[in-house]
Motif scaffolding. Structure first.
Motif, PDB file in Angstrom:
ATOM      1  N   ALA A 175      -9.141  -0.080   1.543  1.00  0.00           N
ATOM      2  CA  ALA A 175      -9.163  -0.704   2.858  1.00  0.00           C
ATOM      3  C   ALA A 175     -10.617  -0.935   3.257  1.00  0.00           C
ATOM      4  O   ALA A 175     -11.525  -0.293   2.709  1.00  0.00           O
ATOM      5  CB  ALA A 175      -8.466   0.187   3.881  1.00  0.00           C
ATOM      6  N   HIS A 179     -11.063   0.268   8.950  1.00  0.00           N
ATOM      7  CA  HIS A 179      -9.607   0.293   9.106  1.00  0.00           C
ATOM      8  C   HIS A 179      -9.186   1.635   9.710  1.00  0.00           C
ATOM      9  O   HIS A 179      -9.735   2.685   9.355  1.00  0.00           O
ATOM     10  CB  HIS A 179      -8.929   0.100   7.742  1.00  0.00           C
ATOM     11  CG  HIS A 179      -7.479  -0.254   7.838  1.00  0.00           C
ATOM     12  ND1 HIS A 179      -6.495   0.679   8.077  1.00  0.00           N
ATOM     13  CD2 HIS A 179      -6.834  -1.461   7.746  1.00  0.00           C
ATOM     14  CE1 HIS A 179      -5.320   0.073   8.100  1.00  0.00           C
ATOM     15  NE2 HIS A 179      -5.502  -1.214   7.905  1.00  0.00           N
ATOM     16  N   LEU A 192       1.304   3.518   4.897  1.00  0.00           N
ATOM     17  CA  LEU A 192       0.593   2.251   4.725  1.00  0.00           C
ATOM     18  C   LEU A 192       1.460   1.045   5.089  1.00  0.00           C
ATOM     19  O   LEU A 192       0.951  -0.061   5.292  1.00  0.00           O
ATOM     20  CB  LEU A 192       0.131   2.093   3.269  1.00  0.00           C
ATOM     21  CG  LEU A 192      -1.164   2.783   2.827  1.00  0.00           C
ATOM     22  CD1 LEU A 192      -1.140   4.270   3.065  1.00  0.00           C
ATOM     23  CD2 LEU A 192      -1.443   2.491   1.354  1.00  0.00           C
ATOM     24  N   TYR A 195       1.103  -1.981   7.742  1.00  0.00           N
ATOM     25  CA  TYR A 195      -0.021  -2.901   7.612  1.00  0.00           C
ATOM     26  C   TYR A 195       0.252  -3.925   6.511  1.00  0.00           C
ATOM     27  O   TYR A 195       0.977  -3.646   5.548  1.00  0.00           O
ATOM     28  CB  TYR A 195      -1.299  -2.124   7.294  1.00  0.00           C
ATOM     29  CG  TYR A 195      -1.641  -1.103   8.349  1.00  0.00           C
ATOM     30  CD1 TYR A 195      -2.388  -1.460   9.476  1.00  0.00           C
ATOM     31  CD2 TYR A 195      -1.195   0.223   8.236  1.00  0.00           C
ATOM     32  CE1 TYR A 195      -2.697  -0.523  10.451  1.00  0.00           C
ATOM     33  CE2 TYR A 195      -1.488   1.158   9.213  1.00  0.00           C
ATOM     34  CZ  TYR A 195      -2.237   0.781  10.323  1.00  0.00           C
ATOM     35  OH  TYR A 195      -2.533   1.709  11.295  1.00  0.00           O
ATOM     36  N   PRO A 196      -0.340  -5.113   6.607  1.00  0.00           N
ATOM     37  CA  PRO A 196      -0.151  -6.128   5.550  1.00  0.00           C
ATOM     38  C   PRO A 196      -0.681  -5.617   4.210  1.00  0.00           C
ATOM     39  O   PRO A 196      -1.737  -4.974   4.148  1.00  0.00           O
ATOM     40  CB  PRO A 196      -0.976  -7.318   6.052  1.00  0.00           C
ATOM     41  CG  PRO A 196      -1.119  -7.111   7.520  1.00  0.00           C
ATOM     42  CD  PRO A 196      -1.148  -5.625   7.722  1.00  0.00           C
ATOM     43  N   HIS A 223       5.339  -6.831   5.247  1.00  0.00           N
ATOM     44  CA  HIS A 223       4.348  -7.899   5.401  1.00  0.00           C
ATOM     45  C   HIS A 223       3.434  -7.915   4.171  1.00  0.00           C
ATOM     46  O   HIS A 223       2.661  -6.980   3.952  1.00  0.00           O
ATOM     47  CB  HIS A 223       3.516  -7.690   6.668  1.00  0.00           C
ATOM     48  CG  HIS A 223       4.338  -7.487   7.902  1.00  0.00           C
ATOM     49  ND1 HIS A 223       5.120  -8.489   8.453  1.00  0.00           N
ATOM     50  CD2 HIS A 223       4.523  -6.390   8.687  1.00  0.00           C
ATOM     51  CE1 HIS A 223       5.734  -8.018   9.516  1.00  0.00           C
ATOM     52  NE2 HIS A 223       5.391  -6.755   9.692  1.00  0.00           N
ATOM     53  N   GLY A 242      -5.922  -7.248   4.960  1.00  0.00           N
ATOM     54  CA  GLY A 242      -4.888  -6.275   4.651  1.00  0.00           C
ATOM     55  C   GLY A 242      -5.382  -5.208   3.706  1.00  0.00           C
ATOM     56  O   GLY A 242      -6.567  -5.148   3.346  1.00  0.00           O
ATOM     57  N   LEU A 243      -4.447  -4.351   3.278  1.00  0.00           N
ATOM     58  CA  LEU A 243      -4.706  -3.310   2.295  1.00  0.00           C
ATOM     59  C   LEU A 243      -4.367  -3.847   0.911  1.00  0.00           C
ATOM     60  O   LEU A 243      -3.711  -4.871   0.774  1.00  0.00           O
ATOM     61  CB  LEU A 243      -3.849  -2.072   2.589  1.00  0.00           C
ATOM     62  CG  LEU A 243      -3.870  -1.527   4.017  1.00  0.00           C
ATOM     63  CD1 LEU A 243      -2.858  -0.387   4.152  1.00  0.00           C
ATOM     64  CD2 LEU A 243      -5.264  -1.061   4.390  1.00  0.00           C
TER      65      LEU A 243
END
Length: 324
Positions: A175, A179, A192, A195-196, A223, A242-243
């Motif tokens: 990340a 974040h 996690l 999150y996207p 997502h 995103g991650l």
């Protein structure tokens, strides 16, 4: 054996292989420095010798007939034998020469040049033809016998292959440093999922491994954003989109310089291994055999490749085998 087959020439087979490779008479002509009518003539002559058509058009696309597929396999054997003969003759003269045709999964491209560089210190007259594709295309090329060796993880179990694991390939969650998850001391994969998640294209071995592992751990990401390469994934994470679940060696410099953070996920890293793979029963060229022997001999030391690779990227230039 049909006596007509003995009248084939190596030049005809070279032209035929170029048409197969490019799926086009015109592009084959460009590669071979011929006119398109000259290519067409060579193919017609081959078809007369074989006694069957080699190509057919469906719409505007060129397809190989069954006869062409058989001829392509035979031509690969013929040219492979000639290349092997050249290497053996060089070996008899006291030096190993030739080209190593190596196909690797895209996430292996970061360390393979360093591994080959160490191999080449022992065999300076060996050259490298490196093809980088995703996992699905590596498997497809295996069925076509187009390369000497493959470097991949997740070796197909339904194919007759010989393989040797030689290097760990840990996959981690990363990340950007600002974040909110970076503030946690410990996380689980489901933490996690709000999150996207940035994922690779369909056919990627990393994507497949991560999807199977997340499903196993009941971590479902609603997502996702599909990104077509590791480099693009890395840049998208840096941009805050995103991650991502990425091989640690692919983000080594970003982690080292604090541009990205490895999230402390209990279930990670996902451990996989890189393997050197070849088709079972297929005789390796002297160069390919020497490369496999090198990996086997240095396997105990290659386990430290990641940290040496980091040092090499920082400018230390250490030798993989010599600094073990």
């Amino acid at each position: 054996m049909r006596k007509t087959l003995l009248r084939m020439t190596l030049r005809q087979l070279q032209v035929f292989r170029a048409v197969c490779e490019h799926g086009s008479y015109s592009r084959a002509a460009e590669e071979m420095a011929l006119t398109q009518p000259a290519v067409s003539l060579q193919i017609r002559q081959l078809e007369e010798l074989v006694g069957q058509p080699l190509f057919e058009y469906v719409g505007k696309k060129l397809y190989l007939t069954e006869a062409a597929q058989a001829l392509r396999r035979a031509s690969s054997d013929i040219f492979g034998r000639l290349e092997s003969l050249d290497m053996q003759l060089s070996d008899l003269q006291g030096s190993l020469q030739g080209q190593l045709n190596l196909c690797v999964e895209s996430s292996a491209k970061y360390f393979i040049p360093h591994l080959f560089a160490d191999f080449r210190r022992s065999y300076p007259e060996v050259s490298l033809n490196l093809t980088v594709v995703n996992h699905a295309l590596v498997v497809r090329r295996l069925t076509q016998s187009r390369d000497d060796l493959m470097i991949m993880s997740q070796v197909p179990q339904d194919m007759a292959l010989d393989f040797m694991p030689f290097l760990e390939n840990p996959i981690i969650a990363v990340a950007p440093p600002d974040h909110p998850l970076c503030e946690a001391d410990s996380l689980h994969l489901p933490d996690l999922t709000p999150y996207p998640l940035l994922i690779r294209e369909s056919g990627s071995g990393t994507r497949r491994a991560c999807e199977e592992y997340c499903h196993q751990k009941r971590a479902h990401f609603p997502h996702t954003l599909e990104i077509g390469s590791l480099e693009s994934q890395r840049e998208a994470v840096l941009a805050g989109l995103g991650l991502a679940l990425l091989p640690r060696h692919a983000v080594r410099l970003e982690l080292q310089h604090g541009l990205l953070r490895e999230l402390p996920v209990v279930e990670l890293p996902l451990q996989r291994s890189w393997c050197v793979v070849n088709i079972r029963g297929r005789r390796l060229s002297p160069v390919a055999q020497a490369f496999v022997d090198f990996i086997r001999t240095e396997r105990a030391h290659i386990g430290k490749l990641a940290e040496r690779f980091q040092a090499c990227s920082a400018g230390s230039g250490k030798n993989l085998a010599g600094s073990a």
